[in-house]
Every structure is written in structure tokens, then in C-alpha cells.
Design an enzyme around this catalytic site. Structure first.
Site, PDB file in Angstrom:
ATOM      1  N   ILE A 113       0.815  -1.218   0.000  1.00  0.00           N
ATOM      2  CA  ILE A 113       0.000   0.000   0.000  1.00  0.00           C
ATOM      3  C   ILE A 113       0.843   1.261   0.000  1.00  0.00           C
ATOM      4  CG2 ILE A 113      -2.089  -0.913   1.074  1.00  0.00           C
ATOM      5  CD1 ILE A 113      -0.938   0.142   3.773  1.00  0.00           C
ATOM      6  N   ASP A 169      10.071  15.440  10.197  1.00  0.00           N
ATOM      7  CA  ASP A 169       9.685  15.217   8.801  1.00  0.00           C
ATOM      8  C   ASP A 169       8.173  15.402   8.635  1.00  0.00           C
ATOM      9  OD1 ASP A 169      10.159  14.739   6.148  1.00  0.00           O
ATOM     10  OD2 ASP A 169      10.193  12.559   6.332  1.00  0.00           O
TER      11      ASP A 169
HETATM   12  P1  ADP Z   1       9.075   6.727   4.476  1.00  0.00           P
HETATM   13  O1  ADP Z   1      10.043   6.882   5.581  1.00  0.00           O
HETATM   14  O2  ADP Z   1       9.700   6.029   3.324  1.00  0.00           O
HETATM   15  O3  ADP Z   1       8.411   7.997   4.055  1.00  0.00           O
HETATM   16  P2  ADP Z   1       6.525   5.975   5.709  1.00  0.00           P
HETATM   17  O4  ADP Z   1       6.526   5.429   7.087  1.00  0.00           O
HETATM   18  O5  ADP Z   1       6.098   7.399   5.551  1.00  0.00           O
HETATM   19  O6  ADP Z   1       7.933   5.730   5.032  1.00  0.00           O
HETATM   20  O7  ADP Z   1       5.600   5.041   4.819  1.00  0.00           O
HETATM   21  C1  ADP Z   1       5.521   5.184   3.416  1.00  0.00           C
HETATM   22  C2  ADP Z   1       4.069   5.240   2.977  1.00  0.00           C
HETATM   23  O8  ADP Z   1       3.378   4.054   3.397  1.00  0.00           O
HETATM   24  C3  ADP Z   1       3.263   6.385   3.601  1.00  0.00           C
HETATM   25  O9  ADP Z   1       3.395   7.572   2.884  1.00  0.00           O
HETATM   26  C4  ADP Z   1       1.855   5.852   3.567  1.00  0.00           C
HETATM   27  O10 ADP Z   1       1.315   6.032   2.265  1.00  0.00           O
HETATM   28  C5  ADP Z   1       2.057   4.362   3.787  1.00  0.00           C
HETATM   29  N1  ADP Z   1       1.890   4.041   5.218  1.00  0.00           N
HETATM   30  C6  ADP Z   1       2.816   4.139   6.195  1.00  0.00           C
HETATM   31  N2  ADP Z   1       2.324   3.761   7.381  1.00  0.00           N
HETATM   32  C7  ADP Z   1       1.043   3.401   7.166  1.00  0.00           C
HETATM   33  C8  ADP Z   1      -0.030   2.918   8.010  1.00  0.00           C
HETATM   34  N3  ADP Z   1       0.147   2.724   9.303  1.00  0.00           N
HETATM   35  N4  ADP Z   1      -1.223   2.683   7.428  1.00  0.00           N
HETATM   36  C9  ADP Z   1      -1.395   2.868   6.105  1.00  0.00           C
HETATM   37  N5  ADP Z   1      -0.448   3.315   5.263  1.00  0.00           N
HETATM   38  C10 ADP Z   1       0.761   3.588   5.779  1.00  0.00           C
HETATM   39 MG    MG Z   2       7.085   9.167   4.878  1.00  0.00          MG
END
Ligand code: ADP
Ligand code: MG
Length: 475
Positions: A34, A151
Site C-alpha cells: 500500500i 519530517d
Molecule cells: P518513508 O520513511 O519512506 O516515508 P513511511 O513510514 O512514511 O515511510 O511510509 C511510506 C508510505 O506508506 C506512507 O506515505 C503511507 O502512504 C504508507 N503508510 C505508512 N504507514 C502506514 C499505516 N500505518 N497505514 C497505512 N499506510 C501507511
Molecule cells: Mg514518509
């Protein structure tokens, strides 16, 4: 380096305690990608013990810089484990399997950035107030515990089905304040982060600045300076006046809120706690603002996805009857898609930042139910959600290969036009997409994948910049 800091080493009981001993592959089923970030991928999954839906961030610590990756994982897990607040993402556990950490969290429908991508227009002022309010409550909680997110941006503000706002992505967070490292995403970075050298320090107010930039992002679809390359933007943020809301149709209280967040001198900027009393956030608004927004977004996603399905159906039908499509035919199809606004590549994401994540290829639960039966087994690739983070994490160095649940590697650059022979098997990948709710439209995934290609170039530039800073500091 002490041996306990080596990748996968669980001799230190404090580190060993961070991880559950069970085999995650036995506990979590129905994994669907996702999101995609600098570290790897985020999946939707179901906990087989209680049928609960969860999100799993898989972070690998194999390949290059394994020890650094391992340290990053430990840092993020330790951070998430500490958090207990309605506006921060809920942590469910972490597992290790084949040099990969499975970070399990509560499942969210998507991010505030997904809303912008789906609607292709700014949010309404009360929606911005509701999202900003939720995020600020999460920040005030972090700051009261001397933590800094570092961030904050729409891509890291997540929304849940019942309409809660949650801060996510603690991969850049600092467990101490003040801090001094150069971390964040360029366009959202506070001037003092850009200027911070060894002696320069900053605190939670950097998140207040980023929240101000995020509210402009929600109001204008992009943060200020987004048409500049990241390096110029950094220079601009540090040297020039703070940005303001461009249009004058916004209320005075919203303008004032943005101006307060974007005070260049940190001492003039309110703390998150003080900012919570701002009239822009305290103004009365219906309790259902976010839920209505989510419902509106799901409707839009359903429509976008249905268009995609119809297009795929047409391609498959034509291939069945006329053989594989020629280039020109497919191009025609693509321009048709573009005119239907299904392909979001045309947006002004011209300059990507340093890491790009890929989102869901799925549609909302409802969207599948309304798809014509005859194309219910069809699918499209759905690249999506753009996000970028500048950090020294080795997780940022990932290859451009995409792994789907079936374990088949596909070139993401295939995007909307996969190899013709693969179309039916591609359809299979999407067969289950209707099982879970999301606010991410399928076509967004394509966009992200394309943007991802430009990622490494910018990351090179950024590490050059960081090297320069270090030399400068030494001198
Ligand atoms: P990064 O450090 O690469 O930005 P993230 O933790 O922001 O990683 O996760 C990348 C993407 O995954 C997010 O932008 C979101 O779209 C999706 N995502 C992250 N955590 C969740 C969650 N708990 N539920 C649904 N989608 C999530
Ligand atoms: Mg992120």
C-alpha cells in the site's frame, strides 16, 4: 563498533526485547502493498489471530550498509514503542524474518497527501484546520516528551477510517531536543535546520515550521518553492522571507496561523502547545469534517479506478480479438486515460526530493463492488503517493525493482503499460483489492514509480551537500 551494534545481533537484551519471537509469516496474511518508502514497502495485512487489519512496514537490513540499516530500524522501533497518543500512529509489534524487520502498526486509509493527489485541488479551509489540528496535537505530545518529528508534511500525516488524524513515519525523528543534524525533507525544512552546524541547535519548533509549510501544501497542493530544485529551495528558505498563502480568499485567521508557524526566528515562533490555542484551530467546525472528506475521497477514488478498469477491459478485449496492441494504439489509450484525468503524472511534481514512496494499487472497498462483473478480474498498476525524505539512512538506497505478493519482480517503469503478455497475470495481482478500504487511487502508484526514478540523482546531490557541510564544519 561494538558487536551488539551489528545487524541482526540480539545479544543485547535491550535490543532483543524490541522484537517478538514469532514467525510473522504465520501471524499475518493477505499482504498487499500500500505504500513504498525509502526503506522498502508498507503493506496492508490481516492478523490471523483476531482478524484485525494492520499495516506492516518491512525494512530490510541486508545488502550494503547493513549495520547502519539495523541501527535505523532499532531507532524507529524504539521511538514508535514509546508513543501513546491518539494523534500518533499506534505500534503493534516488530518481528524479524530473513534479514527483514516487520514493523506492525495500526492501519490507516492513506495520507493527507493522497487526498490532494486524488482530488487534484486544494482542501477546504475547515478540512485544513481539522487535519492541522490533529497533527499539532500529536506534535505537542512529542515535544512535551522532548522528541522532534523532523519530517512533518502531508505525506506523513495519516487518516484512519473513523476520521482520526495520526502522525506517522518516525524514521527521521529525534529522541532528544535540542538536536543539530541535517534531517528532513528540503521544501518543508525550517531555516534553523538548514543553518544548523555543530554549534547550531534546534528544537520542536522546527516541526511547527514544517506544519506551516504543510498547511500551505494542503491549501495550494504543493509546498512553496516546489518548482525549484531542492538545493535552490534550501538556499531560498535560509536566505529569504518566509512564504505566505498565495490566494487572498483564505480567512484572516488561516493567514495568521500560517504566518505564526513560519516565523523565521525560532524565538518568534510559537511552541506547538501555544499554537494549539490559535483561533484558526479553535474555530467551530462540524465533528464530521474528516469523515466527510474521507467519504468524498473514496467516491473520487472509486470513479478513478472504475475508469482504469474500463480502460484495461478495453485493452484486454482488443488484444483478445485483434492480437497484442501496437505502440500507437496503446499511446492512443494513454492519451484517453490522461484526458480522463486518470493519470496524475502531469502534476507539478517535476522536482522530486530525495526519496519516493509508492502507494497503494488498491481502491476503496466500495470501488470494487461497483465494477462491472465482466472486468472484476482485471487490474492496472497503480503507482502513487509521493513523498520524499532527506536523511542519511542507508534505507534510502533501494533499487527500483518492485516485488508483489506473488514474489514476481516487475519493472515499475512498465507503469501503465506493462508487457502485453503480462496483462492477465497483472489482473490477478489486483483481484483482491476490494477487500480493504483506502483513499489511494490506483493511478497514483504509476506516478510515484516514475518519480522514484529521479530519486537517486537528487540523493547524490544531497549527500554532496552534506559532505560540503561537514568539511565546512571542520574548517
Ligand atoms: P518513508 O520513511 O519512506 O516515508 P513511511 O513510514 O512514511 O515511510 O511510509 C511510506 C508510505 O506508506 C506512507 O506515505 C503511507 O502512504 C504508507 N503508510 C505508512 N504507514 C502506514 C499505516 N500505518 N497505514 C497505512 N499506510 C501507511
Ligand atoms: Mg514518509
Amino acid at each position: 563498533m561494538p558487536s551488539s551494534a551489528r545487524a541482526g545481533n540480539l545479544k543485547d537484551p535491550e535490543v532483543a526485547d524490541l522484537f517478538c519471537k514469532d514467525d510473522p509469516e504465520k501471524l499475518f496474511a493477505d499482504l498487499r502493498e500500500i505504500g513504498h518508502g525509502s526503506f522498502g514497502a508498507v503493506y496492508f495485512a490481516r492478523d490471523v489471530r483476531n482478524n484485525e487489519v494492520v499495516a506492516i512496514k518491512k525494512m530490510s537490513y541486508s545488502g550494503k550498509q547493513t549495520n547502519e540499516k539495523w541501527q535505523d530500524i532499532i531507532k524507529e522501533v524504539k521511538f514508535l514503542q514509546k508513543l501513546r497518543h491518539p494523534n500518533t500512529i499506534e505500534y503493534r509489534g516488530c518481528y524479524l524474518k530473513e534479514h527483514t524487520a516487520w514493523l506492525v502498526m495500526e492501519y490507516c486509509l492513506g495520507s493527507a497527501s493522497d487526498l490532494l493527489e486524488v482530488h487534484k485541488k486544494p482542501l477546504q479551509e475547515i478540512e485544513i484546520a481539522a487535519i492541522t489540528h490533529g497533527a499539532l496535537q500529536g506534535l505537542a505530545y512529542l515535544h512535551s516528551h522532548n522528541m522532534i518529528h523532523r519530517d512533518v508534511k502531508a505525506g506523513n500525516i495519516l487518516l484512519t477510517e473513523p476520521g482520526q488524524v495520526k502522525l506517522g513515519d518516525f524514521g527521521s525523528a529525534s529522541i532528544v531536543a535540542p538536536a543539530n543534524s541535517f534531517v528532513g525533507t528540503p521544501y518543508w525544512m525550517a531555516p534553523e535546520v538548514i543553518l544548523a552546524m555543530d554549534e547550531g541547535q534546534y528544537d520542536g519548533k522546527v516541526d511547527v515550521w514544517s506544519l506551516g509549510i504543510t498547511s500551505i501544501e494542503l491549501a495550494e497542493r504543493k509546498p512553496p518553492l516546489f518548482n525549484m530544485n531542492a538545493m535552490s529551495a534550501l538556499y531560498h528558505i535560509a536566505q529569504n522571507e518566509s512564504p505566505i498563502l498565495q490566494s487572498n480568499h483564505w480567512s484572516d485567521s488561516f493567514r495568521n496561523f500560517v504566518d505564526s508557524c513560519l516565523q523565521k526566528i525560532p524565538q518568534d515562533r510559537p511552541t506547538s502547545d501555544v499554537l494549539l490555542n490559535h483561533r484558526f484551530l479553535c474555530r467551530e467546525r462540524p465533528l464530521t469534517v474528516i469523515m466527510d472528506l474521507i467519504a468524498r475521497t473514496k467516491d473520487a477514488v472509486r470513479e478513478l479506478d472504475n475508469l482504469q478498469y474500463r480502460k484495461m477491459k478495453k485493452i484486454l478485449y482488443q488484444e483478445k480479438h485483434n492480437g497484442p496492441m501496437g505502440e500507437s494504439q496503446e499511446e492512443e489509450e494513454d492519451s484517453e486515460a490522461a484526458s480522463c484525468k486518470m493519470n496524475s503524472l502531469g502534476s507539478n511534481h517535476s522536482i522530486p526530493s530525495t526519496s519516493v514512496s509508492t502507494g497503494s494499487q488498491s481502491s476503496s472497498v466500495n470501488s470494487m463492488q461497483e465494477v462491472d462483473d465482466s472486468c472484476s478480474d482485471m487490474t492496472m498498476m497503480h503507482p502513487q503517493d509521493y513523498s520524499s525524505t532527506l536523511e542519511s539512512s542507508p534505507h534510502t538506497k533501494k533499487d527500483h525493482q518492485y516485488t508483489w505478493d506473488d514474489g514476481i519482480h516487475r519493472d515499475p517503469r512498465a507503469g501503465l503499460r506493462p508487457a502485453s503478455s503480462d496483462k492477465s497475470s497483472q489482473a490477478q495481482n489486483y483481484k483482491n483489492q476490494g477487500r480493504f478500504a483506502t483513499i489511494k487511487s490506483a493511478s497514483l502508484v504509476t506516478k510515484q514509480i516514475h518519480e522514484h526514478e529521479q530519486e537517486s540523482e537528487l540523493r547524490e546531490q544531497m549527500s554532496g551537500y552534506k559532505r560540503m557541510r561537514r568539511q565546512h564544519q571542520k574548517q
